[in-house]
Structure formats: structure tokens, C-alpha cells
Design an enzyme around this catalytic site. Structure first.
Site, mmCIF file in Angstrom:
data_model
loop_
_atom_site.group_PDB
_atom_site.id
_atom_site.type_symbol
_atom_site.label_atom_id
_atom_site.label_comp_id
_atom_site.label_asym_id
_atom_site.label_seq_id
_atom_site.Cartn_x
_atom_site.Cartn_y
_atom_site.Cartn_z
ATOM 1 N N THR A 72 1.680 3.359 -2.311
ATOM 2 C CA THR A 72 1.102 4.375 -3.261
ATOM 3 C C THR A 72 0.054 5.262 -2.334
ATOM 4 N N GLY A 73 -0.487 4.647 -1.310
ATOM 5 C CA GLY A 73 -1.733 5.340 -0.562
ATOM 6 C C GLY A 73 -1.243 6.278 0.205
ATOM 7 N N GLN A 74 -2.032 7.190 0.916
ATOM 8 C CA GLN A 74 -2.027 8.187 1.630
ATOM 9 C C GLN A 74 -0.819 7.867 2.679
ATOM 10 N N ASP A 75 -1.147 6.618 3.569
ATOM 11 C CA ASP A 75 -0.302 6.333 4.898
ATOM 12 C C ASP A 75 1.128 5.843 4.220
ATOM 13 N N GLU A 124 -13.192 1.100 12.483
ATOM 14 C CA GLU A 124 -14.276 0.763 11.966
ATOM 15 C C GLU A 124 -14.625 -0.847 12.628
ATOM 16 N N ASP A 180 0.858 -8.204 -5.885
ATOM 17 C CA ASP A 180 -0.819 -7.787 -5.592
ATOM 18 C C ASP A 180 -1.195 -8.832 -4.374
ATOM 19 N N LEU A 181 -1.906 -8.160 -3.366
ATOM 20 C CA LEU A 181 -2.280 -8.845 -2.166
ATOM 21 C C LEU A 181 -3.029 -9.929 -2.369
ATOM 22 N N THR A 199 -8.382 -0.850 12.143
ATOM 23 C CA THR A 199 -9.091 0.389 11.802
ATOM 24 C C THR A 199 -10.188 0.425 13.233
ATOM 25 N N HIS A 242 -7.627 9.152 9.966
ATOM 26 C CA HIS A 242 -6.636 10.156 9.757
ATOM 27 C C HIS A 242 -6.472 10.786 8.251
ATOM 28 N N LYS A 252 -11.871 -6.518 7.679
ATOM 29 C CA LYS A 252 -10.575 -6.066 8.673
ATOM 30 C C LYS A 252 -10.530 -6.975 10.009
ATOM 31 N N TYR A 265 -16.367 -3.693 4.764
ATOM 32 C CA TYR A 265 -15.137 -3.455 4.960
ATOM 33 C C TYR A 265 -14.691 -3.871 6.444
ATOM 34 N N GLY A 301 0.820 -1.129 0.112
ATOM 35 C CA GLY A 301 -0.073 -0.059 0.172
ATOM 36 C C GLY A 301 0.847 1.273 0.073
HETATM 37 P P1 NAP Z 1 -5.429 4.447 0.735
HETATM 38 O O1 NAP Z 1 -4.897 5.752 0.379
HETATM 39 O O2 NAP Z 1 -6.591 3.809 0.009
HETATM 40 O O3 NAP Z 1 -4.163 3.245 0.202
HETATM 41 C C1 NAP Z 1 -4.385 2.024 -0.122
HETATM 42 C C2 NAP Z 1 -3.289 1.313 -0.622
HETATM 43 O O4 NAP Z 1 -3.632 -0.127 -0.601
HETATM 44 C C3 NAP Z 1 -2.868 1.852 -2.058
HETATM 45 O O5 NAP Z 1 -1.541 1.843 -2.253
HETATM 46 C C4 NAP Z 1 -3.430 0.765 -2.901
HETATM 47 O O6 NAP Z 1 -2.978 0.709 -4.250
HETATM 48 C C5 NAP Z 1 -3.085 -0.447 -2.204
HETATM 49 N N1 NAP Z 1 -4.014 -1.818 -2.558
HETATM 50 C C6 NAP Z 1 -5.136 -1.925 -2.757
HETATM 51 N N2 NAP Z 1 -5.457 -3.170 -3.212
HETATM 52 C C7 NAP Z 1 -4.391 -3.842 -3.349
HETATM 53 C C8 NAP Z 1 -3.825 -5.210 -3.886
HETATM 54 N N3 NAP Z 1 -4.784 -5.977 -4.133
HETATM 55 N N4 NAP Z 1 -2.817 -5.419 -3.851
HETATM 56 C C9 NAP Z 1 -1.757 -4.429 -3.487
HETATM 57 N N5 NAP Z 1 -2.119 -3.258 -3.108
HETATM 58 C C10 NAP Z 1 -3.319 -2.851 -2.872
HETATM 59 O O7 NAP Z 1 -5.348 3.970 2.082
HETATM 60 P P2 NAP Z 1 -4.922 4.792 3.404
HETATM 61 O O8 NAP Z 1 -5.698 5.724 4.087
HETATM 62 O O9 NAP Z 1 -3.349 5.036 3.278
HETATM 63 O O10 NAP Z 1 -4.852 3.613 4.476
HETATM 64 C C11 NAP Z 1 -3.907 2.598 4.691
HETATM 65 C C12 NAP Z 1 -4.396 1.263 5.618
HETATM 66 O O11 NAP Z 1 -4.806 1.793 6.687
HETATM 67 C C13 NAP Z 1 -5.407 0.643 4.476
HETATM 68 O O12 NAP Z 1 -5.432 -0.556 4.929
HETATM 69 C C14 NAP Z 1 -6.745 1.137 5.569
HETATM 70 O O13 NAP Z 1 -7.839 0.317 5.220
HETATM 71 C C15 NAP Z 1 -6.117 1.334 6.867
HETATM 72 N N6 NAP Z 1 -6.912 2.423 7.671
HETATM 73 C C16 NAP Z 1 -6.932 3.698 7.363
HETATM 74 C C17 NAP Z 1 -7.721 4.508 7.982
HETATM 75 C C18 NAP Z 1 -7.432 6.322 7.602
HETATM 76 O O14 NAP Z 1 -8.304 6.959 8.112
HETATM 77 N N7 NAP Z 1 -6.627 6.439 6.311
HETATM 78 C C19 NAP Z 1 -7.969 4.593 9.349
HETATM 79 C C20 NAP Z 1 -7.784 2.999 9.705
HETATM 80 C C21 NAP Z 1 -7.142 2.031 8.975
HETATM 81 P P3 NAP Z 1 -3.338 1.425 -5.552
HETATM 82 O O15 NAP Z 1 -2.648 2.733 -5.361
HETATM 83 O O16 NAP Z 1 -2.810 0.795 -6.739
HETATM 84 O O17 NAP Z 1 -4.646 1.467 -5.336
HETATM 85 O O1 F7E Z 2 -16.814 8.877 5.860
HETATM 86 C C1 F7E Z 2 -19.949 10.258 6.105
HETATM 87 C C2 F7E Z 2 -19.877 8.873 6.113
HETATM 88 O O2 F7E Z 2 -15.467 7.774 3.984
HETATM 89 C C3 F7E Z 2 -16.673 9.306 7.330
HETATM 90 C C4 F7E Z 2 -11.345 5.058 5.930
HETATM 91 O O3 F7E Z 2 -10.140 5.416 5.922
HETATM 92 O O4 F7E Z 2 -11.567 5.720 8.108
HETATM 93 C C5 F7E Z 2 -12.156 5.856 6.658
HETATM 94 O O5 F7E Z 2 -13.456 5.391 6.490
HETATM 95 C C6 F7E Z 2 -18.170 9.584 7.383
HETATM 96 C C7 F7E Z 2 -19.062 8.293 7.320
HETATM 97 O O6 F7E Z 2 -14.481 7.665 5.991
HETATM 98 C C8 F7E Z 2 -20.134 11.487 2.881
HETATM 99 O O7 F7E Z 2 -21.045 8.263 6.048
HETATM 100 C C9 F7E Z 2 -21.244 12.117 4.724
HETATM 101 O O8 F7E Z 2 -20.104 8.188 8.450
HETATM 102 O O9 F7E Z 2 -14.393 9.695 4.919
HETATM 103 P P1 F7E Z 2 -15.185 8.465 5.223
HETATM 104 P P2 F7E Z 2 -14.874 6.462 6.951
HETATM 105 O O10 F7E Z 2 -16.094 5.485 6.437
HETATM 106 O O11 F7E Z 2 -14.953 6.800 8.356
HETATM 107 C C10 F7E Z 2 -11.828 4.493 8.501
HETATM 108 C C11 F7E Z 2 -11.202 4.572 10.037
HETATM 109 C C12 F7E Z 2 -11.062 3.605 7.334
HETATM 110 O O12 F7E Z 2 -10.483 2.606 8.331
HETATM 111 C C13 F7E Z 2 -11.312 3.558 6.317
HETATM 112 O O13 F7E Z 2 -10.305 2.896 5.320
HETATM 113 O O14 F7E Z 2 -18.717 10.664 6.649
HETATM 114 N N1 F7E Z 2 -20.315 11.005 5.033
HETATM 115 N N2 F7E Z 2 -21.160 12.426 3.521
HETATM 116 C C14 F7E Z 2 -19.472 10.803 3.905
HETATM 117 N N3 F7E Z 2 -18.462 9.982 3.611
HETATM 118 C C15 F7E Z 2 -18.093 10.074 2.123
HETATM 119 N N4 F7E Z 2 -17.055 9.357 1.809
HETATM 120 N N5 F7E Z 2 -18.645 10.879 1.266
HETATM 121 C C16 F7E Z 2 -19.677 11.786 1.513
HETATM 122 O O15 F7E Z 2 -20.285 12.417 0.783
#
Ligand code: NAP
Ligand code: F7E
Length: 368
Positions: A11-14, A130, A59-60, A128, A182, A156, A152, A9
Site C-alpha cells: 500500500t506504500g509509495q514503492d 540512512e 502484519d510484519l 536505505t 526517491h 534498518k 530508523y 508494504g
Molecule cells: P511507505 O510509503 O511509508 O510505505 C510503507 C509500507 O509499509 C506501507 O504499505 C505500510 O502499510 C507498510 N507497513 C508498515 N508497517 C507494517 C507492518 N507492521 N506490517 C505490514 N506492513 C506494514 O514507504 P516507501 O517510501 O514506499 O518505502 C518502501 C520501503 O523502502 C520502506 O521499507 C522504506 O523504509 C524503504 N526506503 C524508502 C526510501 C524512500 O525514499 N522512499 C528510501 C530507502 C528505503 P500501511 O499502508 O498499512 O501503513
Molecule cells: O527528510 C529535512 C529532514 O523526511 C529529508 C524516508 O523515505 O528517505 C526518507 O527519509 C530531509 C531531512 O526524508 C522538514 O530533516 C526539513 O534532513 O523527507 P524526509 P528522510 O529523513 O531522508 C530515506 C532514504 C528513507 O529510507 C526513509 O524511509 O529534510 N526536513 N524540513 C524535513 N523533513 C520532513 N519530513 N519535514 C520537514 O518539515
């Protein structure tokens, strides 16, 4: 010799913030990227070509590719960040989400065992908030019962338990970071915070009329992603592996986030109505916007089941990891995202203007 880390991951945000953090610590950083016909490496483009930064195709969803990379890299630490991470998308693609977010974790753990690295390689799993889903207590800590509330979260939850199982069954050093939301200027554009800051910037610059959102009353504990990646590393530097909640301990609604983001771009909103009829109306800002509805609700963004009350208790991380959850405040987070998007939209607008001018000059024969 510095340590060697493998990040899925990347290429993702984290992944992008963690890469920067580990390179600064002197790590050799290896990342896996998926094969694609287009280039999605924008977040790590500035790192490519740097000494100690390497990318591998895998690929995962493909065990063999994972075993191959783990065998080649022989990492000291693996950070498993790869996932289909969008909650709403998981309702549309539940099987893919389960394959990557649940079985994908198992594939990483088994690859480490297949390469006989289970005594040496430490693993971080991106878990997460979630997992708490339809919350059974507020705030949530490491002891709060889980009640996943989306495909999701269910996927997880498997990842969380399989990590715990491998820790106990095989004595592996693997842990889950239960990270609350975050965000950052690198957040994906369909997550609610980034959707809001981008739209606010576009509306302020006259490039968009209105922002449509779903549940405005949903509450989240939002932190800054750049701060959170340090915890991933800290979790792998302890004497014993364990799971930790990472959060700020401060909660806000989506409405509050939108209110503040618009204020940062010079627009004041007044909220009127309830539920699907709620609207954000401009009361101060550029003349052309005053009195207009800039935010409205669309049930298209409602989820079949929505998680609405997340608030983390980061006491254990503060105590055991020495981590400061208050490094970036909510107000600072919204400000930095809004400012980054104002600059991005302005730059895109300028580039579009250059393209338009060029087309006009070509047409008029001014440029040949
Ligand atoms: P993100 O920006 O959506 O990045 C997800 C990454 O996973 C991307 O690099 C994506 O690659 C890669 N990926 C998806 N499917 C794949 C596969 N089949 N094989 C290999 N790589 C794959 O997510 P993030 O916000 O950085 O979050 C990082 C991790 O923390 C995730 O597991 C997310 O579920 C978890 N998390 C996030 C948050 C949050 O608030 N951000 C909170 C709690 C947990 P591509 O660029 O190719 O799509
Ligand atoms: O939604 C509400 C929506 O999509 C937050 C992922 O990183 O954090 C993320 O998941 C809230 C929800 O994030 C819109 O219904 C309202 O209640 O930004 P979100 P998420 O679902 O909390 C957790 C910790 C992860 O693990 C995940 O990977 O906002 N909401 N209006 C909306 N959400 C979206 N996306 N778009 C709207 O228009």
C-alpha cells in the site's frame, strides 16, 4: 507460467509502483496489507480486481501471519518493502520501528525457511541510504562505512546485516537495495518533498498561508520512485545475489527543492536570514502574495540527530544492472510532483465548493 511475487508494504509509495511494474511483466502479484478500521488502499485502488493481483492480511509484527501467507502464496520472489519508514517518527516510536524494520526482516527470512522455500524464493530487502547517516565519506557507495543516525537507521542496519548473514549461512538468494531518497506524486504527505509540493499548490490556490519546515540546508540525492522499482526487480534477476546503491549521483538542498517547487506553481521566493530565522519571501507571483513570508523555519521539525549530506554513487548499479540513474532529472521530478499536487488541490477545492453549494441549496430549500 509467469512468476509469483509477494510484496510487503504494497500500500506504500514503492509497493504501488512495483506492483504495476511486475504486473506489466506478467507476474502474479500478491501483497500483504494490515488490518485497519479505515481504508488506506488509495495507492493500489486502481489495481484491485485486476487479474493476477491478490491481497492477503498479515502484519510484519506477527510471525504466524507471515508464515501463513508465504506458505499459501509459495512466491518465487519476495519484496520486503514494509516498514515504519518515517525517520522523525522513529524517534517517537523507536520500539515499534525496531520491531517492524529490524525483526520484521528476520520474520520474512525465517518464514521462507519454515516453508522450505530457501532454495527457490529470492528476497529483496528495502535498505536505505540512512545507513550512512553521520556520513564518513561523500559520495557514498557500497564500500562506504555505515554510521546510522536515527532509530530508523539502526533498525534498518539490523535488516541489512541479517540479510547478509542468511545469504552466507544458508546460501539464500537475498539482497539489499541501498536506495537513496526517491519521491513521487504518491509520496507520503509528511516527507519533505511532498510536504513542499502540496503546500506550494495550496498556497498558490489560496488555501494555505505559509509552509513551516525544519532544516533547509539538509542535502539529499532525490530520484523518482517509478524509476527505482525497476532496480529492485533487476537485483533479483542476477546470477549471484549482491547489495547495490541506487541513487542519481546528484545532490540538492531542501531549500533548492522548495525554491523550484514554488517556481513551478508561479511563485518566486527570495531567501533571507539564517537557521531558525530563515524565511522564503514572495518576490513575484499573484499580487496577494508578493512581499509575504511563505516559508518559515520551525524547530519542531528539527531532529535530535539529522542526516544532512547524502549523495549516492550508483556506478555499480549502472555497470552490473545496466540501470540508468539519469532517467528522470531533479527538475523533472519537482515538476511532476508540483503539477500533480496543483491538480489534486484544484480537484479538492472544486469538490469542497460543490459540498458548500449543496449545503447552501439544502438550507435554502433549492435542493430537497
Ligand atoms: P511507505 O510509503 O511509508 O510505505 C510503507 C509500507 O509499509 C506501507 O504499505 C505500510 O502499510 C507498510 N507497513 C508498515 N508497517 C507494517 C507492518 N507492521 N506490517 C505490514 N506492513 C506494514 O514507504 P516507501 O517510501 O514506499 O518505502 C518502501 C520501503 O523502502 C520502506 O521499507 C522504506 O523504509 C524503504 N526506503 C524508502 C526510501 C524512500 O525514499 N522512499 C528510501 C530507502 C528505503 P500501511 O499502508 O498499512 O501503513
Ligand atoms: O527528510 C529535512 C529532514 O523526511 C529529508 C524516508 O523515505 O528517505 C526518507 O527519509 C530531509 C531531512 O526524508 C522538514 O530533516 C526539513 O534532513 O523527507 P524526509 P528522510 O529523513 O531522508 C530515506 C532514504 C528513507 O529510507 C526513509 O524511509 O529534510 N526536513 N524540513 C524535513 N523533513 C520532513 N519530513 N519535514 C520537514 O518539515
Amino acid at each position: 507460467m509467469g512468476k509469483r511475487a509477494l510484496i510487503t508494504g504494497i500500500t506504500g509509495q514503492d509497493g504501488s509502483f512495483l506492483s504495476e511494474f511486475l504486473l506489466n511483466k506478467g507476474y502474479e502479484v500478491h501483497g500483504i496489507i494490515r488490518r485497519s478500521s479505515v481504508d488506506f488502499r488509495e495507492r493500489i485502488a486502481h489495481l484491485e480486481g485486476k487479474p493476477g493481483f491478490h491481497l492477503h492480511f498479515a502484519d510484519l509484527g506477527d510471525s504466524m501471519s507471515i508464515v501463513k501467507v508465504v506458505g499459501q502464496v509459495q512466491p518465487d520472489e519476495i519484496y520486503n518493502l514494509a516498514a515504519q519508514s518515517h525517520v522523525q517518527v522513529s524517534f517517537d516510536a523507536p520500539e515499534f520501528t525496531a520491531d517492524v524494520d529490524a525483526v520484521g526482516v528476520l520474520r520474512i527470512l525465517e518464514a521462507v525457511r519454515a516453508c522450505h522455500l530457501e532454495k527457490r524464493c529470492r528476497i529483496y530487502q528495502a535498505s536505505t541510504s540512512e545507513l550512512y547517516g553521520k556520513v564518513e565519506a561523500v559520495p557514498q557507495n557500497e564500500e562506504t562505512p555505515f554510521h546510522p543516525y536515527s532509530p530508523y537507521a539502526v533498525a534498518k542496519l539490523y535488516g541489512y546485516w541479517i540479510v547478509k548473514e542468511y545469504r552466507e549461512a544458508y546460501g539464500m538468494y537475498c539482497c539489499s537495495g541501498i536506495l537513496f531518497n526517491h519521491e513521487s506524486e504518491r509520496r507520503g504527505e509528511t516527507f519533505v518533498t511532498r510536504k513542499i509540493t502540496l503546500a506550494a499548490a495550496r498556497i498558490a490556490q489560496g488555501l494555505q498561508d505559509r509552509l513551516l519546515l525544519g532544516n533547509l540546508s539538509s542535502k539529499r540525492d532525490w530520484g523518482y520512485a517509478r524509476d527505482y522499482v525497476e532496480c529492485m526487480w533487476l537485483m533479483l534477476q542476477q546470477e549471484r545475489p549482491d547489495d547495490y546503491v541506487i541513487a542519481t549521483g546528484v545532490q540538492h538542498t531542501v531549500r533548492e527543492f522548495a525554491d523550484l517547487a514554488f517556481r513551478h506553481v508561479g511563485i518566486t521566493l527570495r531567501w533571507e536570514g539564517e537557521g531558525a530565522d530563515e524565511k522564503g519571501i514572495c518576490t513575484a507571483g499573484p499580487d496577494r502574495l508578493v512581499g509575504k513570508i511563505l516559508v518559515a523555519v520551525s524547530p519542531d521539525f528539527y531532529r535530535p540527530t539529522d542526516v544532512v549530506n547524502l549523495l549516492g554513487d550508483p556506478s555499480k548499479a549502472r555497470r552490473e544492472l545496466g540501470w540508468d540513474p539519469a532517467r528522470t532529472s531533479f527538475e523533472q521530478l519537482v515538476a511532476l510532483m508540483a503539477e500533480a499536487d496543483m491538480a489534486k488541490v484544484a480537484a479538492e477545492g472544486a469538490a469542497a465548493k460543490v459540498r458548500t453549494n449543496l449545503a447552501e441549496y439544502l438550507e435554502k430549500g433549492i435542493v430537497k
